[in-house]
Design a protein around this motif. Sequence first.
Motif, PDB file in Angstrom:
ATOM      1  N   GLY A 269       0.821  -1.203   0.000  1.00 54.68           N
ATOM      2  CA  GLY A 269       0.000   0.000   0.000  1.00 54.68           C
ATOM      3  C   GLY A 269       0.854   1.250   0.000  1.00 54.68           C
ATOM      4  N   SER A 270       0.460   2.241  -0.783  1.00 52.14           N
ATOM      5  CA  SER A 270       1.173   3.520  -0.834  1.00 52.14           C
ATOM      6  C   SER A 270       0.166   4.650  -0.632  1.00 52.14           C
ATOM      7  N   SER A 271       0.527   5.615   0.209  1.00 56.04           N
ATOM      8  CA  SER A 271      -0.369   6.752   0.446  1.00 56.04           C
ATOM      9  C   SER A 271      -0.261   7.746  -0.709  1.00 56.04           C
ATOM     10  N   VAL A 272      -1.221   8.647  -0.765  1.00 58.22           N
ATOM     11  CA  VAL A 272      -1.204   9.681  -1.811  1.00 58.22           C
ATOM     12  C   VAL A 272       0.087  10.497  -1.739  1.00 58.22           C
ATOM     13  N   LEU A 273       0.487  10.862  -0.531  1.00 58.99           N
ATOM     14  CA  LEU A 273       1.711  11.658  -0.393  1.00 58.99           C
ATOM     15  C   LEU A 273       2.952  10.854  -0.770  1.00 58.99           C
ATOM     16  N   GLU A 274       2.926   9.544  -0.535  1.00 57.26           N
ATOM     17  CA  GLU A 274       4.053   8.700  -0.956  1.00 57.26           C
ATOM     18  C   GLU A 274       4.134   8.616  -2.478  1.00 57.26           C
ATOM     19  N   VAL A 275       2.973   8.562  -3.132  1.00 59.62           N
ATOM     20  CA  VAL A 275       2.956   8.538  -4.598  1.00 59.62           C
ATOM     21  C   VAL A 275       3.502   9.857  -5.149  1.00 59.62           C
ATOM     22  N   ILE A 276       3.095  10.962  -4.549  1.00 57.58           N
ATOM     23  CA  ILE A 276       3.599  12.273  -4.975  1.00 57.58           C
ATOM     24  C   ILE A 276       5.120  12.330  -4.819  1.00 57.58           C
ATOM     25  N   ALA A 277       5.619  11.853  -3.681  1.00 57.49           N
ATOM     26  CA  ALA A 277       7.068  11.871  -3.437  1.00 57.49           C
ATOM     27  C   ALA A 277       7.809  10.994  -4.448  1.00 57.49           C
TER      28      ALA A 277
END
Length: 338
Positions: A269-277
């Motif tokens: 699982g990846s959070s939205v902020l992790e995807v942005i980073a």
Amino acid sequence: MKILVTGGLGFIGSHTIVELQNQGFDVIAIDNLSNSSLSVLEGIEKITGKKPIFEQLDLRDKLAVQNFFKLNDDISGVIHFAASKAVGESVENPLLYYENNINTLVYVLQELQKKESANFIFSSSCTVYGQAEKMPITENAPIQPAISPYGNTKQIGEEIIAEVCKVSNINSILLRYFNPIGSHPSAEIGELPIGVPQNLVPFITQTGIGLRKELSVYGNDYPTPDGTCIRDYIHVVDLAKAHVIALKRLLNKNNLEKIEIFNLGTGTGSSVLEVIAAFEKVSEQKLQYKIVDRREGDIISAYANTDKANTILGWKAESTLENALESAWKWEKKIRGK
């Protein structure tokens, strides 16, 4: 063998056609071009050296569906992608989703039911689980009440298929996938949303290229490590390959039941902020975004347990989140001439 791919010029459909043709299958693609483009055919041809047969047809037209199957009675399998697919839009326009996602499925199954035997792969979704109680989500997780009309159409679709398979010669595999992203590494085909993107990654790449002023992050107060929603992002090419493996399982009569179900995801699982980073890392640029209110229909967290697909299908996602984002960025730059 001739395979019908409905919604064949869409994001996942087009990538699946590439993998089918790479494996030697003859493909007929049906699409009504409501959220796709004829240019996708050229992209498929550039990658595989072969253009699939194409029929522009709206599967909501029952008579047109009947006529198509009368003229194409030698189809060995159907992979059914044709559907509207945005959670947010489904909340705003539920009747569009019920008509487009349910009626079209019924009309195709009615024609397959007439055949002595038929093989059917259904494009399902992790949204059938609603907000699952445990992570990662297995195929045995309880089906929770749907949080969006889109999720409900996938639940209803699965129920319809299960009931039809009981009383017909249709064998089916339901593929519940998580969040497909990325594009073919050649950048000849990719995700091409019409209008404002409803999904995260095309909105990210369009913001990165300057088409959008900034990205909206829907809520940062969820009970997750950084407060943003968590999803399982799977490279579309990995997903496409799973469809071919599932189809071969039915064609070779290796299925153990008339209807089988598999999760398709990475297991991470990846959070939205992790995807942005991760996007900022692969694109080497800063992304403009702002936190806005939560969006109706969004669940907190969803990522897959893929043990069943790994073991029974012998399939496993190979690409990382960064691989997928890099391919999506390459595609975005190509279509914008950058």
